[in-house]
Design a protein around this motif. Structure first.
Motif, PDB file in Angstrom:
ATOM      1  N   VAL A   1       1.548 -10.829   6.695  1.00  0.00           N
ATOM      2  CA  VAL A   1       1.739 -10.622   5.143  1.00  0.00           C
ATOM      3  C   VAL A   1       2.708  -9.436   5.019  1.00  0.00           C
ATOM      4  CG1 VAL A   1      -0.626 -11.375   4.789  1.00  0.00           C
ATOM      5  CG2 VAL A   1      -0.372  -9.020   5.347  1.00  0.00           C
ATOM      6  N   PHE A   2       3.145  -9.098   3.889  1.00  0.00           N
ATOM      7  CA  PHE A   2       3.833  -7.798   3.603  1.00  0.00           C
ATOM      8  C   PHE A   2       3.037  -6.879   3.570  1.00  0.00           C
ATOM      9  CE2 PHE A   2       6.859 -10.900   1.576  1.00  0.00           C
ATOM     10  CZ  PHE A   2       8.138 -10.622   2.484  1.00  0.00           C
ATOM     11  N   PRO A   3       2.623  -5.676   4.335  1.00  0.00           N
ATOM     12  CA  PRO A   3       1.423  -4.792   4.579  1.00  0.00           C
ATOM     13  C   PRO A   3       1.519  -3.875   3.325  1.00  0.00           C
ATOM     14  CG  PRO A   3       3.263  -4.091   6.082  1.00  0.00           C
ATOM     15  CD  PRO A   3       3.722  -5.653   5.500  1.00  0.00           C
ATOM     16  N   THR A   4       2.347  -3.472   2.775  1.00  0.00           N
ATOM     17  CA  THR A   4       2.548  -2.308   1.756  1.00  0.00           C
ATOM     18  C   THR A   4       2.367  -3.060   0.423  1.00  0.00           C
ATOM     19  OG1 THR A   4       4.710  -2.157   1.550  1.00  0.00           O
ATOM     20  CG2 THR A   4       3.618  -0.714   3.185  1.00  0.00           C
ATOM     21  N   LEU A   5       2.684  -4.455   0.131  1.00  0.00           N
ATOM     22  CA  LEU A   5       2.241  -5.079  -1.165  1.00  0.00           C
ATOM     23  C   LEU A   5       1.015  -5.463  -1.266  1.00  0.00           C
ATOM     24  CD1 LEU A   5       5.187  -7.504  -1.382  1.00  0.00           C
ATOM     25  CD2 LEU A   5       5.032  -5.122  -2.303  1.00  0.00           C
ATOM     26  N   SER A   6       0.410  -5.433  -2.466  1.00  0.00           N
ATOM     27  CA  SER A   6      -1.152  -6.005  -2.942  1.00  0.00           C
ATOM     28  C   SER A   6      -1.175  -7.266  -2.586  1.00  0.00           C
ATOM     29  CB  SER A   6      -1.312  -5.538  -4.176  1.00  0.00           C
ATOM     30  OG  SER A   6      -0.580  -6.507  -5.069  1.00  0.00           O
ATOM     31  N   ALA A   7      -2.310  -7.851  -2.501  1.00  0.00           N
ATOM     32  CA  ALA A   7      -2.655  -9.209  -2.191  1.00  0.00           C
ATOM     33  C   ALA A   7      -1.673 -10.066  -3.309  1.00  0.00           C
ATOM     34  CB  ALA A   7      -4.002  -9.546  -2.384  1.00  0.00           C
ATOM     35  N   VAL A   8      -1.830  -9.760  -4.669  1.00  0.00           N
ATOM     36  CA  VAL A   8      -1.404 -10.693  -5.603  1.00  0.00           C
ATOM     37  C   VAL A   8       0.336 -10.721  -5.649  1.00  0.00           C
ATOM     38  CG1 VAL A   8      -1.421  -8.899  -7.495  1.00  0.00           C
ATOM     39  CG2 VAL A   8      -1.337 -11.324  -7.951  1.00  0.00           C
ATOM     40  N   GLU A   9       0.662  -9.399  -5.181  1.00  0.00           N
ATOM     41  CA  GLU A   9       2.252  -9.248  -5.094  1.00  0.00           C
ATOM     42  C   GLU A   9       2.620 -10.147  -3.847  1.00  0.00           C
ATOM     43  OE1 GLU A   9       2.824  -4.665  -6.869  1.00  0.00           O
ATOM     44  OE2 GLU A   9       2.272  -4.843  -4.669  1.00  0.00           O
TER      45      GLU A   9
END
Ligand code: ADP
Ligand code: MG
Length: 255
Positions: A88-96
């Protein structure tokens, strides 16, 4: 059959990571691929998703040969996967994270060019709604705004599944999705996999956890040292001498 893996061999130098392995995934099936560490399971995934090209053999997706096709094209054809290690993209939120996954599929630039800004806003709204639905589906509704690297490892695995589903795949491939999960989390993941399959998306599941495989899979393929040593229904696999010897016997604690 949605996927046919036919007599596939993959050498890395002198090592046959996968040797003359065949199996198929049916339309409404959860197929389990099990075997001890190093038996070639992830290599099979990498061959199907175009990370590696087979040394020999054929891989057919919806009756089309896909071996040698680049990964991004295979993804666009409808094969989505999760990874053993969180991707996952670590610094994005789940929904992002889920919204971002949609744009790999929706050709928003094309739509923008064609319909102007209105089309884009409409599309963005639709993507956001669908992302929220997917997060609800995988049980992350309450954690939608949480930054991905603040999620527990079990929740990150759920998020990877939502990301994979965002591409509306025709086949979902999960590589050890319940690693590090406790019993309750595993049970939830089993329920989630059943609903994905019920929604018409077949699943190819690589898993080390024997109990989970036995509970959720319709059919099981067992690998050892690059070769297929058995296949059949979970209840038959559990009784198979070669499997007990190679898999259960050696590592002992996967029952
Ligand atoms: N890219 C690679 N280069 C060289 N050897 C590899 C590569 N990927 C996997 N292998 C080897 O292939 C064998 C099978 O690995 P893998 O498919 O990861 O097994 P599993 O997922 O069942 O644990 C192992 O011996 C591994 O070291
Ligand atoms: Mg692996």
């Amino acid at each position: 059959m949605i996927l046919r893996f036919e007599n596939v061999t993959k050498y890395f130098g002198g090592l046959a990571a996968v040797k003359d392995v065949s199996f198929t995934v049916g339309e409404n099936q959860i197929l389990g691929l099990i075997g001890p560490n190093g038996s070639g399971k992830t290599t099979c995934f990498n061959l199907i998703t175009g990370v590696h090209k087979p040394t020999s053999g054929n891989i057919l997706f919806e009756d089309k040969e896909i071996s040698g096709t680049p990964s991004h094209k295979i993804a666009r054809m409808g094969i989505a996967r999760t990874f053993q290690i969180s991707s996952v993209f670590p610094t994005l939120s789940a929904v992002e994270n889920v919204v971002t996954a949609h744009y790999n599929k929706t050709r928003s630039n094309f739509v923008t060019g064609l319909f102007g800004i209105c089309g884009t806003i409409k599309e963005e709204k639709r993507v956001l709604e669908h992302s929220e639905e997917l997060l609800e589906f995988v049980g992350l509704k309450e954690k939608m705004q949480t930054q991905a690297d603040s999620l527990t490892s079990a929740d990150q695995r759920r998020l990877m599944i939502a990301i994979a589903l965002a591409t509306s795949p025709k086949l979902l491939m999960l590589d050890e999705p319940c690693a590090g999960m406790i019993e309750d989390e595993r049970a939830e993941l089993i329920a989630l996999m059943r609903s994905v399959c019920k929604d018409g998306i077949p699943i190819l599941l690589v898993e080390h956890h024997m109990k989970m495989i036995m509970e959720v899979c319709h059919h099981v393929v067992v690998m050892n040292m690059g070769q297929k040593i058995a296949e059949g229904k979970p209840e038959d696999i559990q009784k198979n001498e070669a499997v007990i010897e190679a898999y259960l016997g050696r590592s002992g604690n996967h029952a």
